[in-house]
Design an enzyme around this catalytic site. Structure first.
Site, PDB file in Angstrom:
ATOM      1  CG  HIS A 222       2.444   0.826   7.737  1.00  0.00           C
ATOM      2  ND1 HIS A 222       3.627   0.601   8.129  1.00  0.00           N
ATOM      3  CD2 HIS A 222       2.629   1.614   6.653  1.00  0.00           C
ATOM      4  CE1 HIS A 222       4.760   1.042   7.746  1.00  0.00           C
ATOM      5  NE2 HIS A 222       4.087   1.519   6.564  1.00  0.00           N
ATOM      6  CD  GLU A 223       0.285   2.207   3.978  1.00  0.00           C
ATOM      7  OE1 GLU A 223       0.826   3.602   3.757  1.00  0.00           O
ATOM      8  OE2 GLU A 223       1.030   1.140   3.744  1.00  0.00           O
TER       9      GLU A 223
ATOM     10  CG  HIS B 217       3.026   6.158   6.226  1.00  0.00           C
ATOM     11  ND1 HIS B 217       4.204   6.393   6.700  1.00  0.00           N
ATOM     12  CD2 HIS B 217       3.236   4.914   5.922  1.00  0.00           C
ATOM     13  CE1 HIS B 217       5.091   5.609   6.459  1.00  0.00           C
ATOM     14  NE2 HIS B 217       4.301   4.527   5.998  1.00  0.00           N
TER      15      HIS B 217
ATOM     16  CD  GLU C 167       7.605   3.247   5.380  1.00  0.00           C
ATOM     17  OE1 GLU C 167       6.784   2.800   6.023  1.00  0.00           O
ATOM     18  OE2 GLU C 167       7.635   4.355   4.314  1.00  0.00           O
TER      19      GLU C 167
ATOM     20  CB  ALA D   4      -0.758   0.228   1.408  1.00  0.00           C
ATOM     21  CG  MET D   5       2.082   5.312  -1.987  1.00  0.00           C
ATOM     22  SD  MET D   5       3.635   5.401  -1.048  1.00  0.00           S
ATOM     23  CE  MET D   5       3.717   7.143  -0.557  1.00  0.00           C
ATOM     24  CD  GLU D   6       3.335   6.545   3.013  1.00  0.00           C
ATOM     25  OE1 GLU D   6       3.275   5.700   2.723  1.00  0.00           O
ATOM     26  OE2 GLU D   6       4.431   7.305   3.245  1.00  0.00           O
ATOM     27  CG  ASN D   7      -0.274   8.088  -2.512  1.00  0.00           C
ATOM     28  OD1 ASN D   7       0.711   8.290  -2.851  1.00  0.00           O
ATOM     29  ND2 ASN D   7      -0.781   6.833  -3.122  1.00  0.00           N
TER      30      ASN D   7
HETATM   31 ZN   LIG Z   1       4.934   2.815   5.125  1.00  0.00          ZN
END
Ligand SMILES: [Zn+2]
Ligand SMILES: *[C@@H]1O[C@H](CO)[C@@H](O)[C@H](O)[C@H]1NC(C)=O
Ligand SMILES: *[C@@H]1O[C@H](CO)[C@@H](O)[C@H](O)[C@H]1NC(C)=O
Ligand SMILES: *[C@@H]1O[C@H](CO)[C@@H](O)[C@H](O)[C@H]1NC(C)=O
Ligand SMILES: *[C@@H]1O[C@H](CO)[C@@H](O)[C@H](O)[C@H]1NC(C)=O
Ligand SMILES: *[C@@H]1O[C@H](CO)[C@@H](O)[C@H](O)[C@H]1NC(C)=O
Ligand SMILES: *[C@@H]1O[C@H](CO)[C@@H](O)[C@H](O)[C@H]1NC(C)=O
Ligand SMILES: *[C@@H]1O[C@H](CO)[C@@H](O)[C@H](O)[C@H]1NC(C)=O
Length: 912
Positions: A345-346, A349, A368, A310-313
């Site tokens: 986690h995301e 962030h 992270e 995943a990516m936290e944009n």
């Molecule tokens: Zn991360």
């Protein structure tokens, strides 16, 4: 991000032996090979600073065009007088570059694109003065690539119409925004983004911010512009935009911010679990940090092709399907926990990373490590019965293995090339980072820690930070509350953990006559001769308790060890044990003298599970490194005969896997393991029970998989039967195997099955719409023992039309390499296809590096070592350099271990 390198809070750690999952929730790819390890990445000068980007971009998804066209206006402030603007771009074609400031007489004289360093240099005809502000206009086109980086294309087949549908989406972290549009692509250049996305009128677009307005596109019937509100100041790697035909559901009762969940139509019903936990985790984190989430909406999107978990944009979090969607009908406990952990986690962030951003990738762990730590806390809040602290300890055990390689790296690391940036999205940044934060949480105490974190976030909101300012905030709060760490300062302590490679082992020596206890520290390495030239010293928080009055929860340090040795003031009677590092909250190992180990073994059953798991982990590790006789460690693990706690078993299997890999065909070893496991096998059984909790469901399959591996006859028969029943059912019927047992059943069934079973499961893989079921099948398909099938399976990982998505290809490799029969086939495949694999996967999400990492498991001989070294010398390394270095060290260790200990263990087991 959540990489898929090692497990971050998420995935079970019996990992390699039982399942082959590995889920560092963030990892990423690339079209032109970028494999020159010697390529020097130039940093941008600080003379020009972007303030606002106005970006209009349209992806062309029709007729296989797969390009994008864009226009960009960047408002810049000049910090120094210069006639040169340097920014990043990669695979961008420039059509027009101009200065469009009020001062009309400024002309661009030269635009130089430096492909190697991903820079573009714009020169103008006069000096632009310090303090001035100018606007740069660029018209450009780019590529919608298929390597899952920058602005990329992704497709899926819609089940109702059997049509292929295309989506354009982004992955910019760490350095791929420059592949979508020219920009100052370093995290410290924060700016506002005003984005407009062009799309066909029957598609939808999404971006970080809420939509402001939609407008018909002049001269382009059926196309429109979506204009988005200006963003908060943020780094380029957090920008995101998507043009797609996905469905969405808005979560009810999530008034602020609004949560919207997106996926392709076929799987939109699998977003329900996320809708339950997402908003409440976000609210929990807001409460902890005492800073509200600053945006009005949070979009959460499941993408069919995604290199990381995943990516936290900011405001637009993207996931691979298996990390976001839960099929409630087939709810796999493991997958559900993975989804919760990645989401936690995301969301964490959104503060650690998005609001306060590391100044440079060297301090990646600052986002992270914290996202992992607070993500775990958020999951604990929504799923209190899951014992999430156990996950932290499992992760700790896992990372302590990798971090004992001499070729490991410090948490905070100087980075010189782009290739190096990609390589630190690893378990050191994520899990070691998380583990040392957990250590701080304990030595500062929960309250001081929390106040320090709030101070840090408050002070550096919308700015960048380095680790030193975090230490300052924590020290400040420690002083206010007169915490004893004040006299050393958090910085002095923590620098020893973040700037040095590896970690220490605390050696405990007792004088049984006088009762005194002496401790000393040295670096812990797997090399039997110890670490080379090691002179490091750490500030170690010492916690201990003794048998007469055990206080296992006293995790505030009673003393600090900095000097090489220390004699405790406490004395301990000779008939009692002493125990250090309570709750394994410190990031270090402990090794005792033989007598104290025996005393601890005597009391084993009376100790809490966390301590039991720690003793198993530390003792087997000490033996493996040559610091403790195997006889002592094996006597201790014999206590497992009565053990039924999963955390303890996890620790045991995590360590025993190493021995297993070298002795799996040794009859005495298997007999010993069967005896150890008899009770847990019986307790957990092969059948799901009505009143099983999450943990039982999550663990049963793993335990049974292991039972089968060591030769449990009933286990094998059950697995065989399960699979046979399914194969013999009419094709339209649903899979009768309980979801939580499938990994075990498929792998065991294939191991003792043949081509027809394999084809059956392969067809299931192609058919299923569930991302997590696909992963389970990919892992299992490598369990077969037929060479030809294994090779043809590997070939599917490099073919666009095989049905294996690029994001998943490395699972195929790992599954085959993780099979003792398959390891030679896998190695040969890697050698013969090296260039093709690097081209196919690119460097982004480290697929090829992960393949190299999977190699050494069964390599134990001189010949293996030579072959691997020869191979390394013959190829371009690029982003695989660290993976090779570590793999080679691992083979050396394996070879030495096999020579020194295999026979010894065989002798010990004969006598048991
Ligand atoms: Zn991360
Ligand atoms: C893709 O579409 C754009 C916009 O219609 C067009 O200008 C461009 O030439 C096309 N490129 C290709 C390779 O078809
Ligand atoms: C632009 O600058 C580069 C490097 O200084 C030079 O090689 C190139 O010839 C210049 N191009 C033009 C059109 O002046
Ligand atoms: C869907 O399309 C593919 C490729 O065009 C074709 O091979 C397949 O038979 C079609 N399936 C159905 C159910 O129509
Ligand atoms: C949108 O319209 C185009 C052109 O009519 C068509 O080709 C495409 O399939 C449509 N897409 C969707 C998702 O309906
Ligand atoms: C980057 O360069 C510095 C200075 O030359 C060096 O100390 C450091 O180890 C390098 N970093 C890596 C990851 O190679
Ligand atoms: C110690 O901690 C555990 C787990 O948090 C808790 O269950 C137990 O009650 C605590 N014991 C004491 C003596 O506080
Ligand atoms: C031992 O006691 C002395 C005197 O009270 C104290 O200064 C010292 O810090 C203590 N050492 C340890 C290791 O607790």
């Amino acid at each position: 991000m959540t990489a898929i390198v090692a497990t971050c809070v998420a995935i079970g750690l019996i990992a390699y032996m039982l399942t082959t999952s590995s889920g560092n929730p963030d990892a990423s790819a690339e079209s032109t090979p970028n494999n020159q390890g010697d390529k020097v990445e130039e940093r941008l000068p600080k003379s020009v600073s972007p303030v606002e980007y106005r970006l209009k971009i349209i992806p062309h998804l029709e007729d296989g065009n797969f390009t994008s066209s864009g226009e960009l206006w960047i408002t810049m402030e000049f910090k120094e007088t210069t006639n040169k603007i340097v920014l990043n771009a990669r695979e961008i074609t420039f059509h027009q570059v101009e200065i469009v400031s009020l001062a009309k007489d400024i002309a661009v004289t030269n635009v130089t694109v430096k492909n190697d360093s991903e820079l573009v240099i714009v020169r103008v005809n006069k000096l632009l003065r310090k303090g001035e502000s100018h606007k740069l206009y660029i018209r450009f086109s780019g590529i919608l690539n298929d390597v899952l980086q920058g602005f990329y294309r992704s497709s899926y087949v819609d089940s109702a119409t059997n049509e292929t549908r295309w989506t354009a989406t982004t992955q910019f972290s760490p350095t791929y925004a420059r592949r979508a549009f020219p920009c100052f692509d370093e995290p410290s250049f924060k700016a506002r983004f005003r984005i407009s996305l062009g799309r066909r009128e029957n598609m939808t677009s999404i971006s970080n911010m809420p939509l402001k307005s939609t407008q018909d596109m002049p001269n382009m019937p059926h196309f429109v512009w979506d204009h988005y509100q200006p963003s908060l100041p943020m780094s380029t790697y957090l920008v995101a935009f998507i043009v797609t035909d996905f469905d969405n559901v808005q979560v009810k009762d999530s008034s602020q911010p609004v949560f919207r969940l997106w996926s392709r139509h076929d799987v939109i019903d699998q977003t329900e679990y996320m809708s339950k936990i997402g908003p409440s985790m976000l609210r929990f984190l807001e409460g902890y940090f005492k800073i509200p989430f600053p945006l009005d909406k949070q979009d959460i999107v499941a993408l069919p092709d995604f290199g990381y978990n995943a990516m936290e944009n900011w405001g637009l979090i993207t996931f691979r399907e298996s990390a976001m969607l839960v099929n409630e009908k087939e709810a796999v406990a493991e997958a559900r926990q993975n989804v919760a952990s990645v989401a936690g986690h995301e969301l964490a962030h959104q503060w650690f990373g998005n609001l306060v951003t590391p100044a440079w990738w060297s301090d990646l762990w600052l986002k992270e490590g914290f996202a992992t730590f607070f993500g775990n806390m958020a999951v604990n809040h929504v799923e209190p019965t899951w014992r999430m602290t156990d996950s932290l300890i499992q992760d700790l055990h896992d990372v302590l293995v990798g971090d004992a390689l001499e070729s490991s790296h410090p948490i905070s690391v100087g980075l010189n090339h782009t290739d190096q940036i990609t390589q630190i999205f690893d378990s050191i940044s994520y899990i070691k980072g998380c583990s040392i934060i957990r250590m701080m949480h304990h030595f500062l105490g929960a309250e001081v820690f929390r106040m320090g974190i709030q101070r840090y976030l408050r002070t550096y909101s919308y700015r960048n930070a380095e680790q030193d300012v975090l230490w300052e905030a924590l020290t400040y709060e420690a002083r206010l509350s007169e915490n004893p760490v004040t006299y050393i300062t958090v910085k002095n302590v923590m620098d020893t953990w973040t700037l040095q490679t590896g970690y220490p082992v605390l050696q405990v020596q007792r004088n049984y006559k006088t009762g005194t206890v002496t401790v000393f520290q040295e670096r812990f390495c797997w090399a039997i001769a110890g670490c080379q030239d090691s002179t490091e010293s750490w500030w170690i928080p010492l916690t201990w308790t003794t048998q007469s009055n055990p206080r296992y929860n006293d995790t505030m340090p009673k003393a600090w060890l900095w000097n090489p040795t220390l004699e405790l003031n406490d004395t301990v009677p000779d008939d009692q044990w002493i125990l250090f590092n309570l709750g394994q909250t410190g990031y270090y190992r402990v090794n005792y003298d033989d007598r104290n180990w025996k005393q601890l073994a005597q009391s084993f059953e009376t100790l809490p599970p966390v301590i039991r798991s720690q003793l198993i982990d530390d003792s087997l590790a000490a033996s493996r490194a040559g610091n403790l006789r195997y006889k002592i460690a094996i006597d201790l693990i014999s206590r497992l005969e009565n053990e039924t706690d999963f955390l303890v078993w996890n620790a045991a299997l995590n360590q025993l896997e190493y021995i297993h890999d070298k002795m799996h065909d040794d009859a005495d070893y298997n007999k010993f393991m069967l005896r150890l496991g008899r009770k847990i096998f019986e307790t957990i059984g092969t059948v799901e029970k009505q009143n099983d909790g999450h943990r039982e469901r999550r663990w049963r399959g793993k335990i049974m998989k292991w039972a089968c591996i060591v030769g449990h006859e009933e286990c094998r028969q059950r697995a065989h039967q399960f699979l046979k029943n399914w194969i013999e059912m009419p094709p339209a019927k649903e899979n009768p195997i309980p979801a939580n047992l499938r990994s075990w059943v498929y792998c065991t069934g294939l191991k003792h099955g043949g081509k027809s079973e394999w084809n059956f499961l392969w067809n299931q893989y192609l058919k299923t719409t569930s991302g997590s079921e696909k992963t389970v099948l990919l892992e299992a398909l490598g369990c077969i023992t037929d060479d030809a099938i294994l090779l043809s399976y590997l070939e599917k990982s490099i073919s666009k039309s095989s049905g294996v998505r690029k994001q998943d290809g490395w699972w195929v490799f790992r599954s085959v390499a993780g099979n003792p029969i398959g390891k030679d086939i896998a190695f040969r495949f890697l050698r013969e296809n090296w260039v093709a694999l690097n081209e196919y996967y690119g460097s982004g999400f480290s697929a090829v590096a992960k393949m190299v990492t999977a190699l050494p498991r069964y390599m134990n001989s001189e010949t293996d070592l030579k072959e691997l070294e020869t191979f390394k010398d013959s190829v371009k390394l690029g982003v695989t350099s660290t993976a090779f270095e570590q793999a080679i060290e691992q083979v050396k260790i394996n070879e030495a271990w096999t020579t020194n200990y295999k026979k010894q263990i065989q002798d010990i087991l004969k006598e048991i």
